[in-house]
Design a protein around this motif. Structure first.
Motif, PDB file in Angstrom:
ATOM      1  N   MET A   1       0.837  -1.155   0.000  1.00 43.29           N
ATOM      2  CA  MET A   1       0.000   0.000   0.000  1.00 43.29           C
ATOM      3  C   MET A   1       0.892   1.230   0.000  1.00 43.29           C
ATOM      4  O   MET A   1       1.861   1.293   0.738  1.00 43.29           O
ATOM      5  CB  MET A   1      -0.900  -0.055   1.233  1.00 43.29           C
ATOM      6  CG  MET A   1      -1.957   0.999   1.300  1.00 43.29           C
ATOM      7  SD  MET A   1      -3.064   0.972  -0.056  1.00 43.29           S
ATOM      8  CE  MET A   1      -4.537   0.298   0.452  1.00 43.29           C
ATOM      9  N   LEU A   2       0.536   2.219  -0.823  1.00 47.20           N
ATOM     10  CA  LEU A   2       1.323   3.442  -0.918  1.00 47.20           C
ATOM     11  C   LEU A   2       0.870   4.454   0.132  1.00 47.20           C
ATOM     12  O   LEU A   2      -0.314   4.558   0.438  1.00 47.20           O
ATOM     13  CB  LEU A   2       1.173   4.062  -2.300  1.00 47.20           C
ATOM     14  CG  LEU A   2       1.708   3.246  -3.482  1.00 47.20           C
ATOM     15  CD1 LEU A   2       1.341   3.929  -4.779  1.00 47.20           C
ATOM     16  CD2 LEU A   2       3.200   3.074  -3.374  1.00 47.20           C
ATOM     17  N   SER A   3       1.833   5.200   0.608  1.00 43.93           N
ATOM     18  CA  SER A   3       1.495   6.240   1.584  1.00 43.93           C
ATOM     19  C   SER A   3       0.952   7.468   0.845  1.00 43.93           C
ATOM     20  O   SER A   3       1.082   7.586  -0.375  1.00 43.93           O
ATOM     21  CB  SER A   3       2.725   6.613   2.394  1.00 43.93           C
ATOM     22  OG  SER A   3       3.651   7.278   1.563  1.00 43.93           O
ATOM     23  N   ASP A   4       0.389   8.384   1.625  1.00 49.13           N
ATOM     24  CA  ASP A   4      -0.150   9.606   1.035  1.00 49.13           C
ATOM     25  C   ASP A   4       0.944  10.428   0.371  1.00 49.13           C
ATOM     26  O   ASP A   4       0.734  11.029  -0.680  1.00 49.13           O
ATOM     27  CB  ASP A   4      -0.849  10.449   2.104  1.00 49.13           C
ATOM     28  CG  ASP A   4      -2.179   9.834   2.533  1.00 49.13           C
ATOM     29  OD1 ASP A   4      -2.707   8.989   1.778  1.00 49.13           O
ATOM     30  OD2 ASP A   4      -2.688  10.208   3.603  1.00 49.13           O
ATOM     31  N   ASP A   5       2.132  10.453   0.968  1.00 46.60           N
ATOM     32  CA  ASP A   5       3.249  11.202   0.389  1.00 46.60           C
ATOM     33  C   ASP A   5       3.652  10.615  -0.958  1.00 46.60           C
ATOM     34  O   ASP A   5       3.918  11.345  -1.917  1.00 46.60           O
ATOM     35  CB  ASP A   5       4.455  11.200   1.333  1.00 46.60           C
ATOM     36  CG  ASP A   5       4.219  12.056   2.567  1.00 46.60           C
ATOM     37  OD1 ASP A   5       3.363  12.964   2.482  1.00 46.60           O
ATOM     38  OD2 ASP A   5       4.884  11.817   3.586  1.00 46.60           O
ATOM     39  N   GLU A   6       3.699   9.267  -1.041  1.00 49.90           N
ATOM     40  CA  GLU A   6       4.067   8.616  -2.300  1.00 49.90           C
ATOM     41  C   GLU A   6       3.016   8.879  -3.383  1.00 49.90           C
ATOM     42  O   GLU A   6       3.360   9.131  -4.536  1.00 49.90           O
ATOM     43  CB  GLU A   6       4.233   7.114  -2.079  1.00 49.90           C
ATOM     44  CG  GLU A   6       5.453   6.760  -1.237  1.00 49.90           C
ATOM     45  CD  GLU A   6       5.499   5.286  -0.892  1.00 49.90           C
ATOM     46  OE1 GLU A   6       6.620   4.727  -0.924  1.00 49.90           O
ATOM     47  OE2 GLU A   6       4.437   4.704  -0.604  1.00 49.90           O
ATOM     48  N   LEU A   7       1.759   8.828  -3.002  1.00 44.24           N
ATOM     49  CA  LEU A   7       0.693   9.111  -3.969  1.00 44.24           C
ATOM     50  C   LEU A   7       0.735  10.562  -4.441  1.00 44.24           C
ATOM     51  O   LEU A   7       0.586  10.844  -5.634  1.00 44.24           O
ATOM     52  CB  LEU A   7      -0.680   8.821  -3.354  1.00 44.24           C
ATOM     53  CG  LEU A   7      -1.075   7.354  -3.228  1.00 44.24           C
ATOM     54  CD1 LEU A   7      -2.373   7.209  -2.462  1.00 44.24           C
ATOM     55  CD2 LEU A   7      -1.203   6.730  -4.599  1.00 44.24           C
ATOM     56  N   ASN A   8       0.947  11.489  -3.520  1.00 43.35           N
ATOM     57  CA  ASN A   8       1.041  12.903  -3.894  1.00 43.35           C
ATOM     58  C   ASN A   8       2.219  13.148  -4.827  1.00 43.35           C
ATOM     59  O   ASN A   8       2.124  13.914  -5.784  1.00 43.35           O
ATOM     60  CB  ASN A   8       1.149  13.787  -2.656  1.00 43.35           C
ATOM     61  CG  ASN A   8      -0.163  13.852  -1.889  1.00 43.35           C
ATOM     62  OD1 ASN A   8      -1.221  13.640  -2.459  1.00 43.35           O
ATOM     63  ND2 ASN A   8      -0.073  14.142  -0.593  1.00 43.35           N
ATOM     64  N   LYS A   9       3.349  12.486  -4.571  1.00 45.19           N
ATOM     65  CA  LYS A   9       4.534  12.623  -5.405  1.00 45.19           C
ATOM     66  C   LYS A   9       4.243  12.062  -6.816  1.00 45.19           C
ATOM     67  O   LYS A   9       4.622  12.654  -7.823  1.00 45.19           O
ATOM     68  CB  LYS A   9       5.709  11.868  -4.770  1.00 45.19           C
ATOM     69  CG  LYS A   9       7.061  12.414  -5.154  1.00 45.19           C
ATOM     70  CD  LYS A   9       8.187  11.610  -4.546  1.00 45.19           C
ATOM     71  CE  LYS A   9       8.310  11.924  -3.063  1.00 45.19           C
ATOM     72  NZ  LYS A   9       9.474  11.238  -2.460  1.00 45.19           N
ATOM     73  N   PHE A  10       3.557  10.912  -6.863  1.00 44.50           N
ATOM     74  CA  PHE A  10       3.230  10.300  -8.157  1.00 44.50           C
ATOM     75  C   PHE A  10       2.337  11.221  -8.980  1.00 44.50           C
ATOM     76  O   PHE A  10       2.598  11.500 -10.155  1.00 44.50           O
ATOM     77  CB  PHE A  10       2.538   8.937  -7.954  1.00 44.50           C
ATOM     78  CG  PHE A  10       1.996   8.344  -9.225  1.00 44.50           C
ATOM     79  CD1 PHE A  10       2.840   7.716 -10.122  1.00 44.50           C
ATOM     80  CD2 PHE A  10       0.637   8.437  -9.529  1.00 44.50           C
ATOM     81  CE1 PHE A  10       2.348   7.179 -11.313  1.00 44.50           C
ATOM     82  CE2 PHE A  10       0.136   7.902 -10.701  1.00 44.50           C
ATOM     83  CZ  PHE A  10       0.991   7.271 -11.591  1.00 44.50           C
ATOM     84  N   PHE A  11       1.252  11.726  -8.370  1.00 42.56           N
ATOM     85  CA  PHE A  11       0.312  12.557  -9.124  1.00 42.56           C
ATOM     86  C   PHE A  11       0.865  13.945  -9.427  1.00 42.56           C
ATOM     87  O   PHE A  11       0.412  14.601 -10.359  1.00 42.56           O
ATOM     88  CB  PHE A  11      -1.029  12.652  -8.403  1.00 42.56           C
ATOM     89  CG  PHE A  11      -1.858  11.401  -8.560  1.00 42.56           C
ATOM     90  CD1 PHE A  11      -2.337  11.030  -9.800  1.00 42.56           C
ATOM     91  CD2 PHE A  11      -2.125  10.582  -7.473  1.00 42.56           C
ATOM     92  CE1 PHE A  11      -3.090   9.882  -9.959  1.00 42.56           C
ATOM     93  CE2 PHE A  11      -2.870   9.429  -7.625  1.00 42.56           C
ATOM     94  CZ  PHE A  11      -3.364   9.071  -8.870  1.00 42.56           C
ATOM     95  N   ALA A  12       1.859  14.397  -8.687  1.00 40.95           N
ATOM     96  CA  ALA A  12       2.489  15.685  -8.981  1.00 40.95           C
ATOM     97  C   ALA A  12       3.261  15.602 -10.296  1.00 40.95           C
ATOM     98  O   ALA A  12       3.359  16.584 -11.034  1.00 40.95           O
ATOM     99  CB  ALA A  12       3.415  16.096  -7.850  1.00 40.95           C
ATOM    100  N   ASN A  13       3.783  14.432 -10.645  1.00 41.15           N
ATOM    101  CA  ASN A  13       4.579  14.252 -11.861  1.00 41.15           C
ATOM    102  C   ASN A  13       3.836  13.490 -12.963  1.00 41.15           C
ATOM    103  O   ASN A  13       4.379  13.259 -14.027  1.00 41.15           O
ATOM    104  CB  ASN A  13       5.869  13.496 -11.537  1.00 41.15           C
ATOM    105  CG  ASN A  13       6.758  14.274 -10.591  1.00 41.15           C
ATOM    106  OD1 ASN A  13       6.875  15.490 -10.710  1.00 41.15           O
ATOM    107  ND2 ASN A  13       7.356  13.591  -9.637  1.00 41.15           N
ATOM    108  N   TYR A  14       2.589  13.096 -12.691  1.00 44.49           N
ATOM    109  CA  TYR A  14       1.833  12.294 -13.649  1.00 44.49           C
ATOM    110  C   TYR A  14       1.321  13.174 -14.792  1.00 44.49           C
ATOM    111  O   TYR A  14       0.743  14.224 -14.584  1.00 44.49           O
ATOM    112  CB  TYR A  14       0.645  11.614 -12.952  1.00 44.49           C
ATOM    113  CG  TYR A  14      -0.223  10.795 -13.885  1.00 44.49           C
ATOM    114  CD1 TYR A  14       0.247   9.607 -14.429  1.00 44.49           C
ATOM    115  CD2 TYR A  14      -1.504  11.213 -14.226  1.00 44.49           C
ATOM    116  CE1 TYR A  14      -0.543   8.855 -15.278  1.00 44.49           C
ATOM    117  CE2 TYR A  14      -2.298  10.469 -15.063  1.00 44.49           C
ATOM    118  CZ  TYR A  14      -1.809   9.293 -15.593  1.00 44.49           C
ATOM    119  OH  TYR A  14      -2.584   8.548 -16.443  1.00 44.49           O
TER     120      TYR A  14
END
Length: 122
Positions: A1-14
Motif C-alpha cells: 500500500m502506498l502512503s499519502d506522500d508517495e501518492l502525492n509525489k506520483f500525481f504531482a509528476n503524472y
C-alpha cells in the motif's frame, strides 16, 4: 500500500495523455465509417441541368421496366450551395407524386436530373 506522500509525489509528476490512451480502442467499424463520412463530405457533386418532367418520366419508366440502375439528383442544396448527395439504385415503383429508388422515396417534382448507370450524357 502506498502512503499519502508517495501518492502525492506520483500525481504531482503524472502526465495524463487524455484521449490518446483510448486510441487503441477504436474498432475497425468506427474507422471505416469515419473514412466513408470524410469521403462523402469531401466529394463534390456536379450540379446537372434540370430535365423536363417528360424526360425524367421516360428515364424512370425505362429503368423500371428493364431493371436498370438509376442515379437521381434532387433539387436540394446544402448551405454552401452544393448537392449533398445523389440517390442511386433500382426503381422499385412509382406513382403520380413519387418514385421509390431502393429504400428512398423521392418526390417527382423535386428531381433535378436522372440518368442510368453508365450513361454519361446529361
Amino acid at each position: 500500500m502506498l502512503s499519502d506522500d508517495e501518492l502525492n509525489k506520483f500525481f504531482a509528476n503524472y502526465n495524463d495523455r487524455g484521449m490518446k490512451k483510448w486510441q487503441g480502442f477504436y474498432l475497425s467499424d468506427h474507422t471505416i465509417k469515419w473514412a466513408k463520412q470524410d469521403k462523402e463530405r469531401n466529394t463534390i457533386i456536379e450540379i446537372l441541368p434540370q430535365q423536363s418532367e417528360e424526360e425524367i418520366g421516360q428515364i424512370l419508366f425505362n429503368s423500371f421496366s428493364s431493371g436498370l440502375t438509376v442515379i437521381v439528383q434532387e433539387n436540394n442544396l446544402d448551405l454552401e450551395g452544393k448537392i449533398p448527395c445523389e440517390i442511386d439504385g433500382n426503381v422499385l415503383g412509382y406513382n403520380e407524386e413519387s418514385v421509390m429508388v431502393n429504400e428512398t422515396k423521392v418526390k417527382l417534382d423535386n428531381i433535378r436530373n436522372v440518368r442510368t448507370v453508365g450513361d454519361r450524357s446529361v
